[in-house]
Design a protein around this motif. Structure first.
Motif, PDB file in Angstrom:
ATOM      1  N   GLU A  75      29.322 -25.977 -56.213  1.00 27.11           N
ATOM      2  CA  GLU A  75      29.074 -25.984 -54.770  1.00 27.11           C
ATOM      3  C   GLU A  75      30.053 -26.919 -54.055  1.00 27.11           C
ATOM      4  O   GLU A  75      30.598 -26.573 -53.000  1.00 27.11           O
ATOM      5  CB  GLU A  75      27.634 -26.425 -54.497  1.00 27.11           C
ATOM      6  CG  GLU A  75      27.278 -26.583 -53.021  1.00 27.11           C
ATOM      7  CD  GLU A  75      27.292 -25.282 -52.241  1.00 27.11           C
ATOM      8  OE1 GLU A  75      27.443 -25.328 -51.001  1.00 27.11           O
ATOM      9  OE2 GLU A  75      27.159 -24.205 -52.871  1.00 27.11           O
ATOM     10  N   ALA A  76      30.285 -28.085 -54.633  1.00 25.76           N
ATOM     11  CA  ALA A  76      31.203 -29.048 -54.029  1.00 25.76           C
ATOM     12  C   ALA A  76      32.633 -28.515 -54.016  1.00 25.76           C
ATOM     13  O   ALA A  76      33.359 -28.672 -53.026  1.00 25.76           O
ATOM     14  CB  ALA A  76      31.131 -30.372 -54.780  1.00 25.76           C
ATOM     15  N   ASN A  78      33.498 -25.390 -53.944  1.00 27.14           N
ATOM     16  CA  ASN A  78      33.537 -24.306 -52.962  1.00 27.14           C
ATOM     17  C   ASN A  78      33.703 -24.843 -51.545  1.00 27.14           C
ATOM     18  O   ASN A  78      34.198 -24.139 -50.660  1.00 27.14           O
ATOM     19  CB  ASN A  78      32.271 -23.458 -53.055  1.00 27.14           C
ATOM     20  CG  ASN A  78      32.219 -22.615 -54.317  1.00 27.14           C
ATOM     21  OD1 ASN A  78      33.248 -22.348 -54.941  1.00 27.14           O
ATOM     22  ND2 ASN A  78      31.022 -22.215 -54.725  1.00 27.14           N
ATOM     23  N   ARG A  79      33.279 -26.068 -51.332  1.00 24.98           N
ATOM     24  CA  ARG A  79      33.400 -26.686 -50.002  1.00 24.98           C
ATOM     25  C   ARG A  79      34.715 -27.452 -49.847  1.00 24.98           C
ATOM     26  O   ARG A  79      34.934 -28.127 -48.844  1.00 24.98           O
ATOM     27  CB  ARG A  79      32.225 -27.635 -49.753  1.00 24.98           C
ATOM     28  CG  ARG A  79      30.879 -26.938 -49.664  1.00 24.98           C
ATOM     29  CD  ARG A  79      29.848 -27.834 -49.047  1.00 24.98           C
ATOM     30  NE  ARG A  79      28.531 -27.216 -49.020  1.00 24.98           N
ATOM     31  CZ  ARG A  79      27.514 -27.674 -48.294  1.00 24.98           C
ATOM     32  NH1 ARG A  79      27.682 -28.741 -47.551  1.00 24.98           N
ATOM     33  NH2 ARG A  79      26.340 -27.076 -48.328  1.00 24.98           N
ATOM     34  N   LYS A 257      23.148 -26.858 -53.124  1.00 23.62           N
ATOM     35  CA  LYS A 257      23.633 -26.749 -51.746  1.00 23.62           C
ATOM     36  C   LYS A 257      23.159 -27.923 -50.904  1.00 23.62           C
ATOM     37  O   LYS A 257      23.944 -28.538 -50.168  1.00 23.62           O
ATOM     38  CB  LYS A 257      23.148 -25.424 -51.134  1.00 23.62           C
ATOM     39  CG  LYS A 257      23.640 -25.170 -49.719  1.00 23.62           C
ATOM     40  CD  LYS A 257      23.160 -23.809 -49.231  1.00 23.62           C
ATOM     41  CE  LYS A 257      23.655 -23.538 -47.813  1.00 23.62           C
ATOM     42  NZ  LYS A 257      23.206 -22.205 -47.324  1.00 23.62           N
ATOM     43  N   ARG A 261      25.378 -31.154 -49.376  1.00 26.47           N
ATOM     44  CA  ARG A 261      25.320 -31.401 -47.929  1.00 26.47           C
ATOM     45  C   ARG A 261      24.833 -32.816 -47.644  1.00 26.47           C
ATOM     46  O   ARG A 261      25.386 -33.514 -46.793  1.00 26.47           O
ATOM     47  CB  ARG A 261      24.395 -30.385 -47.264  1.00 26.47           C
ATOM     48  CG  ARG A 261      24.244 -30.614 -45.764  1.00 26.47           C
ATOM     49  CD  ARG A 261      23.289 -29.644 -45.112  1.00 26.47           C
ATOM     50  NE  ARG A 261      23.014 -30.033 -43.746  1.00 26.47           N
ATOM     51  CZ  ARG A 261      22.113 -29.449 -42.968  1.00 26.47           C
ATOM     52  NH1 ARG A 261      21.403 -28.426 -43.430  1.00 26.47           N
ATOM     53  NH2 ARG A 261      21.907 -29.862 -41.730  1.00 26.47           N
ATOM     54  N   THR A 264      27.586 -35.402 -48.179  1.00 23.64           N
ATOM     55  CA  THR A 264      28.809 -35.350 -47.369  1.00 23.64           C
ATOM     56  C   THR A 264      28.562 -35.333 -45.866  1.00 23.64           C
ATOM     57  O   THR A 264      29.488 -35.609 -45.101  1.00 23.64           O
ATOM     58  CB  THR A 264      29.629 -34.106 -47.742  1.00 23.64           C
ATOM     59  OG1 THR A 264      28.823 -32.923 -47.573  1.00 23.64           O
ATOM     60  CG2 THR A 264      30.101 -34.179 -49.185  1.00 23.64           C
ATOM     61  N   ASP A 265      27.359 -35.029 -45.441  1.00 19.05           N
ATOM     62  CA  ASP A 265      27.057 -34.960 -44.011  1.00 19.05           C
ATOM     63  C   ASP A 265      26.535 -36.316 -43.543  1.00 19.05           C
ATOM     64  O   ASP A 265      25.439 -36.736 -43.917  1.00 19.05           O
ATOM     65  CB  ASP A 265      26.008 -33.874 -43.753  1.00 19.05           C
ATOM     66  CG  ASP A 265      25.741 -33.658 -42.266  1.00 19.05           C
ATOM     67  OD1 ASP A 265      26.250 -34.457 -41.451  1.00 19.05           O
ATOM     68  OD2 ASP A 265      25.029 -32.706 -41.917  1.00 19.05           O
TER      69      ASP A 265
END
Length: 285
Positions: A75-76, A78-79, A257, A261, A264-265
């Motif tokens: 997931e990381a 992919n971001r 997911k 988030r 990192t958010d």
């Protein structure tokens, strides 16, 4: 001398341009000379400066070669994040192409020296470390190992730390006393060290395709239908004794997911996120 001064005062070219022009109503520049109309004022565009993009977030996944950890790494990536992982075995046994994009570190979280190199330049940490066994072993893996990681990350100035914990299952907590006592001890340490950047995820049963050696176990065959049914049965989890058994399962992709988030958010709320919160955040874009 008087003649020279008088001549200077009556010479238009000797006066600053600011005092020899005035704006008309239509925006054109008018000279003090009534017989002359200047061209519209041309504003020169500012020079474009190449500003480098903000530095890439560097994420460290503890236990990145496990079931949940491997999905977090994917997931990381992919971001577009820079991803590294630390675990006792080092590189993942998974041969998928994404594994080549992860920097793998080998270490033991029970040793305080294991994290020094892997924390260099890291902005956020996600811990997926956990395990089962005797009560003393479970406390060490779920509690002590994660506490060491939390303390090391805080000392290195890491901004955010996400911990994959576990939901309370009532009577099950007593049967796995070391497991839950370790989890709660790590949670307490995290909320103390990272009051504004610490996030605790408390999923129940996590389902999805799990790699065990060369075999893939489709846990979603059981977990997905249960999640669909139990996600609407929230009041049942308050029933004494058996209520926690109605906590819905959650897909491993959803956990990954939300974990990435949360790491990192900067506006993601710190604190404890239960399974219903995980489901809710995973559905947000």
């Amino acid at each position: 001398m008087r003649a020279i001064i008088s001549r200077l005062l009556h010479t238009e070219s000797s006066l600053p341009r600011l005092y020899t022009v005035a704006f008309s109503r239509n925006g054109r520049l008018l000279s003090t000379d009534s017989n002359k109309v200047d061209e519209p004022l041309k504003v020169q565009e500012a020079e474009t400066v190449d500003v480098p993009p903000p530095p890439t977030e560097k994420l460290l996944v503890l236990g990145g070669n496990g079931f949940v950890g491997s999905h977090v790494c994917q997931e990381a990536l992919n971001r577009g994040l820079s991803v590294s992982s630390l675990s006792r075995s080092g590189r993942s046994s998974v041969h998928d192409s994404w594994a080549n994009s992860v920097v793998w570190h080998q270490g033991n979280l029970l040793s305080s020296d294991s994290l020094k190199d892997s924390l260099n330049g890291v902005t956020a940490v996600i811990s997926c470390v956990g395990g089962f066994g005797s009560n003393s072993y479970m406390y060490k893996i779920n509690g002590t190992a994660n506490i060491n990681a939390i303390r090391s990350a805080a000392e290195q100035g890491v901004k955010r730390f996400v911990y994959i914990s576990a939901a309370d299952f009532g009577l099950v907590n007593y049967l796995l006393q070391g497991y839950y006592e370790g989890k709660r001890a790590a949670e307490t340490e995290l909320l103390t060290r990272f009051p504004y950047g610490g996030v605790i995820l408390r999923p129940g049963f996590i389902h999805g395709t799990r790699q065990v050696g060369s075999m893939k176990l489709p846990l979603g065959v059981i977990g997905a239908p249960l999640e669909m049914i139990l996600q609407h049965a929230k009041p049942l989890d308050r029933v004494p004794l058996v209520g926690p058994l109605f906590i819905p399962p959650v897909n491993v992709t959803s956990v990954a997911k939300v974990a990435v988030r949360a790491a990192t958010d900067p506006v993601f709320p710190p604190g404890i996120i239960d399974v219903y919160g995980i489901q809710r955040y995973s559905q947000q874009k």
